[in-house]
Motif scaffolding. Structure first.
Motif, PDB file in Angstrom:
ATOM      1  N   LEU A   1       0.858  -1.176   0.000  1.00  0.00           N
ATOM      2  CA  LEU A   1       0.000   0.000   0.000  1.00  0.00           C
ATOM      3  C   LEU A   1       0.895   1.226   0.000  1.00  0.00           C
ATOM      4  CD1 LEU A   1      -2.590  -1.186   2.648  1.00  0.00           C
ATOM      5  CD2 LEU A   1      -2.986  -0.931   0.186  1.00  0.00           C
ATOM      6  N   ARG A   2       0.517   2.208  -0.806  1.00  0.00           N
ATOM      7  CA  ARG A   2       1.362   3.389  -0.944  1.00  0.00           C
ATOM      8  C   ARG A   2       0.480   4.623  -1.046  1.00  0.00           C
ATOM      9  NH1 ARG A   2       6.725   4.221  -3.046  1.00  0.00           N
ATOM     10  NH2 ARG A   2       6.968   6.153  -4.210  1.00  0.00           N
ATOM     11  N   GLY A   3       0.941   5.712  -0.428  1.00  0.00           N
ATOM     12  CA  GLY A   3       0.225   6.976  -0.566  1.00  0.00           C
ATOM     13  C   GLY A   3       1.031   7.855  -1.491  1.00  0.00           C
ATOM     14  N   THR A   4       1.661   8.886  -0.917  1.00  0.00           N
ATOM     15  CA  THR A   4       2.452   9.783  -1.750  1.00  0.00           C
ATOM     16  C   THR A   4       3.932   9.399  -1.719  1.00  0.00           C
ATOM     17  OG1 THR A   4       2.207  11.239   0.145  1.00  0.00           O
ATOM     18  CG2 THR A   4       0.966  11.798  -1.821  1.00  0.00           C
TER      19      THR A   4
ATOM     20  N   VAL B   1      -6.212  11.733   1.933  1.00  0.00           N
ATOM     21  CA  VAL B   1      -6.036  13.160   2.226  1.00  0.00           C
ATOM     22  C   VAL B   1      -4.620  13.363   2.761  1.00  0.00           C
ATOM     23  CG1 VAL B   1      -6.712  14.914   3.922  1.00  0.00           C
ATOM     24  CG2 VAL B   1      -8.462  13.673   2.641  1.00  0.00           C
ATOM     25  N   THR B   2      -3.939  14.391   2.244  1.00  0.00           N
ATOM     26  CA  THR B   2      -2.582  14.650   2.720  1.00  0.00           C
ATOM     27  C   THR B   2      -2.596  15.665   3.858  1.00  0.00           C
ATOM     28  OG1 THR B   2      -2.227  16.480   1.195  1.00  0.00           O
ATOM     29  CG2 THR B   2      -1.639  14.265   0.401  1.00  0.00           C
ATOM     30  N   ILE B   3      -1.454  15.781   4.523  1.00  0.00           N
ATOM     31  CA  ILE B   3      -1.308  16.799   5.572  1.00  0.00           C
ATOM     32  C   ILE B   3      -1.553  18.184   4.976  1.00  0.00           C
ATOM     33  CG2 ILE B   3       0.341  17.867   7.152  1.00  0.00           C
ATOM     34  CD1 ILE B   3      -0.317  15.174   8.177  1.00  0.00           C
TER      35      ILE B   3
ATOM     36  N   LYS C   1       3.566  16.534   2.684  1.00  0.00           N
ATOM     37  CA  LYS C   1       3.156  15.715   1.549  1.00  0.00           C
ATOM     38  C   LYS C   1       2.515  14.366   1.897  1.00  0.00           C
ATOM     39  CE  LYS C   1       7.153  16.455  -0.381  1.00  0.00           C
ATOM     40  NZ  LYS C   1       8.307  16.334  -1.242  1.00  0.00           N
ATOM     41  N   PRO C   2       2.822  13.753   3.032  1.00  0.00           N
ATOM     42  CA  PRO C   2       2.271  12.414   3.288  1.00  0.00           C
ATOM     43  C   PRO C   2       0.754  12.396   3.398  1.00  0.00           C
ATOM     44  CG  PRO C   2       4.077  12.882   4.771  1.00  0.00           C
ATOM     45  CD  PRO C   2       3.744  14.173   4.084  1.00  0.00           C
ATOM     46  N   THR C   3       0.198  11.231   3.118  1.00  0.00           N
ATOM     47  CA  THR C   3      -1.239  11.038   3.314  1.00  0.00           C
ATOM     48  C   THR C   3      -1.481  10.655   4.772  1.00  0.00           C
ATOM     49  OG1 THR C   3      -1.140   8.679   2.834  1.00  0.00           O
ATOM     50  CG2 THR C   3      -1.503  10.155   0.965  1.00  0.00           C
ATOM     51  N   LEU C   4      -2.729  10.847   5.208  1.00  0.00           N
ATOM     52  CA  LEU C   4      -3.063  10.473   6.579  1.00  0.00           C
ATOM     53  C   LEU C   4      -3.001   8.958   6.762  1.00  0.00           C
ATOM     54  CD1 LEU C   4      -3.672  12.314   8.979  1.00  0.00           C
ATOM     55  CD2 LEU C   4      -3.841  13.479   6.803  1.00  0.00           C
TER      56      LEU C   4
ATOM     57  N   PRO D   1      12.127  21.855  -2.812  1.00  0.00           N
ATOM     58  CA  PRO D   1      11.506  20.686  -3.440  1.00  0.00           C
ATOM     59  C   PRO D   1      12.574  19.783  -4.062  1.00  0.00           C
ATOM     60  CG  PRO D   1      10.492  22.734  -4.214  1.00  0.00           C
ATOM     61  CD  PRO D   1      11.695  23.117  -3.418  1.00  0.00           C
ATOM     62  N   GLU D   2      12.361  18.509  -3.994  1.00  0.00           N
ATOM     63  CA  GLU D   2      13.263  17.522  -4.594  1.00  0.00           C
ATOM     64  C   GLU D   2      14.679  17.576  -4.026  1.00  0.00           C
ATOM     65  OE1 GLU D   2      12.652  14.919  -6.827  1.00  0.00           O
ATOM     66  OE2 GLU D   2      10.618  15.374  -6.196  1.00  0.00           O
ATOM     67  N   TRP D   3      14.823  18.034  -2.789  1.00  0.00           N
ATOM     68  CA  TRP D   3      16.162  18.121  -2.198  1.00  0.00           C
ATOM     69  C   TRP D   3      16.852  16.761  -2.178  1.00  0.00           C
ATOM     70  CZ3 TRP D   3      16.899  15.042   2.067  1.00  0.00           C
ATOM     71  CH2 TRP D   3      15.754  14.634   2.756  1.00  0.00           C
ATOM     72  N   ARG D   4      16.071  15.691  -2.136  1.00  0.00           N
ATOM     73  CA  ARG D   4      16.677  14.355  -2.092  1.00  0.00           C
ATOM     74  C   ARG D   4      17.524  14.094  -3.328  1.00  0.00           C
ATOM     75  NH1 ARG D   4      11.448  10.683  -3.736  1.00  0.00           N
ATOM     76  NH2 ARG D   4      10.765  11.999  -5.445  1.00  0.00           N
TER      77      ARG D   4
END
Lengths: 478, 248
Positions: A51-54, A94-96, A118-121, A327-330
């Motif tokens: 299972l995956r969210g964002t 729903v995301t944070i 960005k993560p989902t609940l 954004p995209e710092w990774r």
């Protein structure tokens, strides 16, 4: 059709740190019915599901190599919002970000948020995420009132502190192994202003960093420490701590009516004149041992521009979501990506253990490029990471050349942490071995978890790469 | 610097350039999986590799059975124990004579030369992007540079292949994947047998050697051998009103 899911399109799917990568079939159901059908079909086709969210877990918690990733981020409706009580009923895609933008104008803020919006609940609950206020308000699980869980066995179970209690406390912290959250009710935190009052405290070494935490907790609403993981000697573990507290409406210079609006909260779109989307490229040349040493020294010295104890106002968003500034710092970590290693160690042992970990990583030539120190309190979720103590999040660069040595380092660090009674965090994990988890959580908890897994997912359909790594031998003999 | 490969896959390895690429990759130490439609020919190539002391796995497969690409690819990767080089060398060029508009022939060329390439290379790219390494080599052709009257759909298929490989290179190079477009001129293979007007002909073994050399660079696209780039340079600049009157 005999192999419907096996014909679903495939794509490259990576953990947030881009160091754990895979390819798999990829589906994006839009409804609980569709999701239930996928669970059923996967069991028939012998396909395993992550299972995956964002996709914000750093390691392999939301990937399943050559299997099936089910992305539930599209199931993201807000079902109801009680503006009097501060209770919101949502679909957990729903995301944070969705959550705070919806509730802040009404004077509420999610009680617990991670360092990114960005993560989902669903992901946040499955990992029982903590914030910079863990010592004060507990993890997100403490603010979930109830939820519906769709299990791979095909049942939808209503779980709360009174109904299906055991499952309630295991699915939160259960890293997506027991089922999919399909509805969730949360209690929000009432806030009077869109601002926090923030104080910065500079520390000269690790001992002083801990001393400040001990002295200040639990008075401020938030407390977090950035530490320099590259510098050694007497300055090892020096850093800058930020303590923050909710601002009363009477002290809000904008007036609460304005500061609670989304416009007052946005992160800057440019930093030093550079569009945010390009910033990671500028970071790239500095993400090596020497470059980080220079950046960290500059950052530390820059904190001297203000006297110690400097106070200022900052928006909730600006304070909470540091990881979203660039954004995209990774990607600045290059092709090999990064892993994050975050041990949780009881209070009395933490200063010694964290000192040893930093020294060991430095000695092996793989110093953490980012260190974040936080204070935690225990909670009653089955596989919670939290202990009465501290955690130290360490960002470690992965390259093709250092991968083996880094995993060895991780293994050695885990031994130190476990000897001190420490625990770990599945949202960040990449390095743990099966025998580590039994020691970290103890046989009783781990067996209880495995029993629930066997009951609600008898065919082992929910099987991420993380699960295969940690549960594989015990549950599925591989 | 010479790249070496541990686990290589060659599609279209039963004759011509594909066969020679498989043989040379195996000789350089790679475990090689070879795939082609004609089982007997494939077995002959497998024997040739084994007799030279190489390790080879042969799979008879028609590149037009797109549905079986996915499971076969998985099987090959498991068998080899990984994959760091994939070559697409399958291609057909049935003769098309003046006045012939044969959809069956044209469709076969598009399906084998282009659609098969997309099916296999997409699958290999997925694997390589995830592992952040690998070399993907497509054997296209100088024929893709212009639409010629003598080989209308062959040119179309190779132009498509060249464009697809360029796009793949632009897509994957940031993930450490080396995508190589080899565009041979006239090569002495079964495909060119009986053709008139051939010049600068080299052997398939020589072509394979030059293609592997091309792949030593990063993300190269080139003619094989190099002197065909002079021909391509001129070919591309002939104005249309002259080109349509010529017999090229």
């Amino acid at each position: 059709m005999p192999s419907e899911l096996r014909r679903a399109p495939r794509r490259v799917v990576a953990g947030f740190g881009l160091a754990m990568r895979s390819y798999s079939h990829y589906l994006e159901p839009r409804s609980t019915e569709e999701l239930a059908r996928i669970f059923g079909r996967a069991a028939e086709e012998g396909l395993h599901i992550a299972l995956r969210g964002t996709g914000n877990s750093y390691g392999d918690a939301a990937i399943a190599h050559r299997e099936l990733v089910v992305d539930t981020a599209g199931m993201n409706r807000v079902l109801s919002f009680d503006r009097e009580q501060g209770v919101i009923d949502i679909e957990p895609g729903v995301t944070i970000r969705d959550l705070w933008t919806q509730v802040l104008p009404h004077g509420f803020w999610p009680a617990v948020v991670p360092g990114t919006m960005k993560p989902t609940l669903a992901g946040v609950a499955a990992m029982n995420v903590h914030g910079k206020n863990n010592y004060k308000v507990g993890p997100i699980g403490d603010h979930v009132l109830d939820f519906d869980l769709l299990t791979p066995a095909g049942q939808t179970l209503r779980c709360s502190r009174t109904e299906n209690r055991e499952l309630f406390h295991a699915a939160i912290s259960g890293f997506g192994m027991l089922g999919a959250f399909t509805r969730m009710k949360l209690r929000l935190k009432h806030v009077e202003s869109g601002f926090l009052r923030v104080e910065t405290i500079r520390t000269r070494d690790l001992a002083e960093s801990f001393a400040i935490f001990e002295e200040r907790c639990p008075e401020p609403d938030y407390l977090v420490g950035w530490l320099d993981g590259v510098v050694g000697g007497r300055s090892a573990g020096r850093g800058v701590l930020h303590a923050a507290s909710y601002l009363p409406a009477s002290e809000d210079p904008l007036g609460a009516a304005r500061s609670l609006q989304i416009e007052a909260q946005e992160l800057p779109s440019r930093i030093l004149g550079v569009p945010k989307s390009l910033l990671w490229m500028g970071m790239r040349p500095f993400l090596n041992n020497l470059g980080v040493r220079c950046i960290n020294a500059a950052k530390y010295q820059a904190s001297r521009l203000h006297r110690n104890g400097h106070r200022y106002l900052q928006s909730h968003v600006g304070f909470a979501f540091l990881l979203d500034y660039v954004p995209e710092w990774r990607r600045a970590y290059g092709l090999g990506g990064l892993i994050q290693y975050q041990p949780f160690v009881p209070r009395a042992e933490a200063p010694r253990v964290f000192g040893e970990l930093i020294a060991l990583a430095r000695k092996r030539g793989m110093p953490p490029y980012l260190l974040v120190l936080k204070r935690h309190r225990p909670d009653d979720f089955l596989l919670t990471h939290a202990v009465d103590g501290y955690s130290l999040a360490m960002d470690l660069r992965v390259t093709a050349a250092n991968r083996e040595a880094l995993w060895k380092l991780g293994h050695d660090m885990s031994e130190i942490v476990l000897a001190a009674g420490g625990r770990f965090y599945f949202a960040k994990d990449a390095l743990l071995a099966p025998h580590h988890v039994r020691r970290a959580w103890g046989d009783e908890r781990w067996n209880a978890f495995l029993a629930l897994k066997r009951t609600h997912d008898p065919r082992g359909v929910l099987r991420t790469d993380l699960a295969r790594r940690l549960l594989g031998e015990e549950l599925w003999g591989s | 610097m010479k790249r070496t490969y541990k686990h290589a896959l060659v599609i279209g390895a039963s004759s011509g350039i594909g066969e020679e690429l498989a043989v040379q990759l195996a000789r350089d130490g790679a475990h090689v999986a070879i795939v082609a439609r004609r089982a007997e020919e494939l077995e002959r190539v497998a024997r040739r590799i084994r007799e030279a002391g190489g390790t080879v796995f042969a799979h008879a497969h028609d590149v037009r059975s797109y549905e079986s690409v996915d499971p076969l690819f998985d099987r090959i990767v498991d068998e080899l124990g990984g994959l760091d080089c994939a070559v697409y060398a399958a291609g057909v060029m049935p003769r098309v004579v003046e006045g012939e508009y044969d959809f069956a022939k044209d469709r076969a060329m598009l399906e084998v030369n282009l659609v098969g390439c997309v099916a296999w290379m997409n699958r290999a790219a997925l694997h390589c992007e995830a592992q952040r390494a690998g070399t993907l080599i497509g054997v296209s052709s100088i024929a893709g540079e212009r639409g010629r009257r003598g080989a209308p759909v062959y040119c179309t298929s190779k132009a498509g292949m060249t464009a697809y490989l360029e796009a793949l290179r632009n897509r994957c190079s940031r993930y450490g994947v080396n995508v190589v477009t080899a565009k041979p001129g006239f090569i002495d293979t079964p495909m060119t047998q009986g053709m008139s007007g051939l010049f600068w002909l080299i052997s398939a073994a020589e072509a394979a050697r030059r293609i592997l050399k091309l792949a030593n660079g990063r993300g190269r696209s080139g003619f094989v051998p190099w002197r065909w780039s002079l021909v391509a340079f001129v070919l591309k600049r002939i104005p249309s009103f002259l080109f349509r009157r010529s017999n090229i």
